[in-house]
Design a protein around this motif. Structure first.
Motif: not given
Length: 224
Positions: A155-158, A174, A178, A182-183, A214, A216, A218
């Motif tokens: 996943g993607v964590v912003d 976060v 997410a 991971l977050g 921000r 990001s 991946h």
């Protein structure tokens, strides 16, 4: 008459050469001896070449260049341990992000910004450096969380940094969507970012505003 003029011209040339020579010696004497050094950090993702004073190798003095892997991302100069003059910050492939004048403490140029003259009045929130630097620090600190790896989670964590008007991190969180494993890992790693890093808050009509920055990240499992 011509001989007199030639003699005077010759004397002036000699005097000019002597003057330039003396000026060069003064400049050399005024410039402290320095030596080149290199270092690697963040598991080899970031490496730099820099100069230090021979009299005190803890003090940076002279040209400085920072690389993300093999990509130049920051270039400038130190004077007795302080960043001085105009520094250039780049992204991958030597793509310009922006330039910053440390002497004037102001943004000089931002890539893709149409109104460069208005930068002192209006600009986005930025990290004072290449954006790859905080990204490299976070990815190196996080790695791939064991729980997420074993659970086959991608996943993607912003990561959002709440930046004050003075350029300090007030809080971090976060973004939605997410994966929890991971977050949490990214959020914990963000608490280890160097405290002396500087952030440039957003400016609107010349006023510095509390703003968000921000990052990001991946996460993708290579065996897919």
């Amino acid at each position: 008459m011509n001989r007199v003029i030639l003699q005077k011209t010759g004397k002036l040339r000699v005097q000019l050469v002597v003057l330039l020579g003396a000026l060069f010696l003064l400049l050399v004497a005024a410039s402290p001896p320095i030596e080149l050094r290199t270092s690697r950090t963040m598991k080899g993702q970031l490496n730099c070449s820099y100069h230090v004073l021979k009299s005190d190798t803890a003090v940076l003095h002279g040209p400085y260049a920072l690389y993300y892997k093999s990509h130049l991302v920051e270039a400038g100069r130190y004077t007795h341990g302080q960043r001085t003059g105009v520094w250039t910050f780049l992204n991958l492939g030597k793509v310009l992000e922006f330039k910053y004048d440390y002497d004037a403490d102001s943004i000089v140029l931002v890539a893709g910004y149409e109104e460069q003259r208005a930068l002192a009045q209006n600009s986005d929130c930025m990290f004072l450096g290449s954006s790859l630097v905080p990204y490299a620090h976070l990815t190196s600190l996080v790695g791939y969380p064991v729980a997420a790896y074993e659970g086959d989670i991608e996943g993607v964590v912003d990561l959002y940094l709440d930046i004050s008007e003075e350029g300090e991190i007030l809080r971090r969180y976060v973004g939605p969507g997410a994966p929890a494993e991971l977050g949490r890992a990214v959020l914990e790693a963000s608490r280890l970012l160097p405290e002396d890093w500087r952030w440039l808050p957003q400016r609107v009509n010349g006023k510095k505003l509390r703003s968000l920055y921000r990052i990001s990240i991946h996460f993708e499992l290579k065996h897919h």
